[in-house]
Scaffold this active site. Structure first.
Site, PDB file in Angstrom:
ATOM      1  CG  ASN A   1      -1.691   1.241   1.416  1.00 37.94           C
ATOM      2  OD1 ASN A   1      -1.807   2.036   0.486  1.00 37.94           O
ATOM      3  ND2 ASN A   1      -2.244   1.430   2.600  1.00 37.94           N
TER       4      ASN A   1
ATOM      5  CE  LYS B   1       0.016   3.254   4.624  1.00 38.79           C
ATOM      6  NZ  LYS B   1       0.082   3.311   6.069  1.00 38.79           N
TER       7      LYS B   1
ATOM      8  CG  HIS C   1      -5.707   1.984   4.939  1.00 34.22           C
ATOM      9  ND1 HIS C   1      -5.262   2.962   5.798  1.00 34.22           N
ATOM     10  CD2 HIS C   1      -4.727   1.040   4.891  1.00 34.22           C
ATOM     11  CE1 HIS C   1      -4.057   2.624   6.238  1.00 34.22           C
ATOM     12  NE2 HIS C   1      -3.718   1.463   5.705  1.00 34.22           N
TER      13      HIS C   1
ATOM     14  CD  GLU D   1      -2.732   5.525   6.616  1.00 36.04           C
ATOM     15  OE1 GLU D   1      -2.662   5.635   5.373  1.00 36.04           O
ATOM     16  OE2 GLU D   1      -1.869   4.928   7.299  1.00 36.04           O
TER      17      GLU D   1
ATOM     18  CD  GLU E   1      -3.531  -2.550   7.069  1.00 42.83           C
ATOM     19  OE1 GLU E   1      -2.420  -2.807   6.615  1.00 42.83           O
ATOM     20  OE2 GLU E   1      -4.120  -1.476   6.873  1.00 42.83           O
TER      21      GLU E   1
ATOM     22  N   GLY F   1       2.503   1.828  10.679  1.00 45.57           N
ATOM     23  CA  GLY F   1       3.497   2.886  10.582  1.00 45.57           C
ATOM     24  C   GLY F   1       4.201   3.190  11.894  1.00 45.57           C
TER      25      GLY F   1
ATOM     26  CB  SER G   1       5.079  -2.461  11.853  1.00 48.28           C
ATOM     27  OG  SER G   1       4.734  -1.108  12.153  1.00 48.28           O
TER      28      SER G   1
HETATM   29  P1  PGA Z   1       2.924  -0.081   7.519  1.00 49.03           P
HETATM   30  O1  PGA Z   1       1.487   0.259   6.874  1.00 49.03           O
HETATM   31  O2  PGA Z   1       3.389  -1.368   6.909  1.00 49.03           O
HETATM   32  O3  PGA Z   1       3.802   1.075   7.122  1.00 49.03           O
HETATM   33  O4  PGA Z   1       2.733  -0.192   8.993  1.00 49.03           O
HETATM   34  C1  PGA Z   1       0.533  -0.744   6.669  1.00 49.03           C
HETATM   35  C2  PGA Z   1      -0.719  -0.195   6.041  1.00 49.03           C
HETATM   36  O5  PGA Z   1      -1.138   0.930   6.367  1.00 49.03           O
HETATM   37  O6  PGA Z   1      -1.356  -0.866   5.199  1.00 49.03           O
END
Ligand code: PGA
Length: 246
Positions: free
Chosen positions: A9, A11, A91, A93, A162, A168, A208
């Site tokens: 992903n 982003k 997601h 976010e 998630e 992140g 992560s």
């Molecule tokens: P990350 O993000 O691997 O940077 O923790 C995962 C995601 O938001 O899908």
């Protein structure tokens, strides 16, 4: 046997030129042990899709209406025109910053299934909910509400677990938490979509995920892949993920 699926992903990162170069580097170095994909921003979808022979290319969102007065939105028909057949929905976010809800995700999943687009549906609890011991209730509710009243080929739907506190942050969930929560999600899938679909649907862990921990997640019986943010952005790191799941 569920084939693992690893999706990067991206982003709000990478322009179309970057995406094209990335796909050129990576596409021929994949293997049959898993499905691999990337989710670039809308502006880079065409460049990525045009270059990809093996990589799945997914959008990061889509609107549920066919067309109309929705300034700033993109329809399913518009991504289909580019050859894109996958989309990430719900997601955290988008839930946090753009008002995405289980109800809008559900409308989007229905629109995708009606148009031969495969959705990757994200669920997961916040840190507050985790600390309050509400993980099970939250992921069961999100799974139920996002996937309610579906028609069509539901077995192709992918679910991504998630935990928001792991995204992140470098604080990945333990493999035990990932496995237990993915098992709960699969149990809820059974309630909503039936046993056969629940056994067929792939559930990813995300939060992560790195080249040094991906194999451990994938060794869990109910974890069928990963949704990867930061570690999917660089060619080297992406290829390390690819090789870690051989
Ligand atoms: P990350 O993000 O691997 O940077 O923790 C995962 C995601 O938001 O899908």
């Amino acid at each position: 046997m569920r084939k693992p699926i690893i999706v990067g992903n991206w982003k709000m990162n990478k322009r179309s030129q970057d995406a094209m170069e990335f796909v050129k580097e990576v596409d021929s170095k994949l293997h049959d042990g898993a499905d691999f994909g990337i989710a670039p921003a809308f502006t880079a979808l065409w460049a990525a899709q045009n270059e990809a022979e093996n990589l799945i290319v997914a959008a990061q969102n889509v609107h549920f209406e066919e067309s109309g007065a929705f300034t700033g939105e993109v329809s399913i028909d518009m991504i289909k025109e580019l050859g894109v057949k996958w989309v990430i929905l719900g997601h955290s976010e988008r839930r946090q910053y753009f008002n995405e809800t289980d109800e809008t995700v559900n409308k989007k999943v229905k629109a995708c299934l009606a148009n031969d687009i495969t959705p990757i549906v994200c669920v997961g609890e916040t840190l507050e909910e985790f600390e309050a011991g509400q993980t099970e209730a939250v992921v069961r509710r999100q799974t139920r509400d996002c996937l309610a009243d579906l028609e069509g080929d539901v077995k192709h739907v992918v679910v991504a677990y998630e935990p928001v506190w792991a995204i992140g942050t470098g604080k990945s969930a333990t493999t035990e938490i990932a496995q237990n929560t993915c098992a709960l999600i699969r149990d809820e899938l059974k309630n909503v979509l039936g046993e056969e679909a629940a056994q067929a649907i792939r559930i990813q862990y995300g939060g992560s995920v790195k080249p040094n921990n991906i194999a451990e997640y994938l060794s869990q019986p109910d974890v069928d892949g990963a949704l990867v943010g930061g570690a999917s952005l660089k060619v080297d790191s992406f290829l390390e993920l690819v090789n870690a799941v051989k």
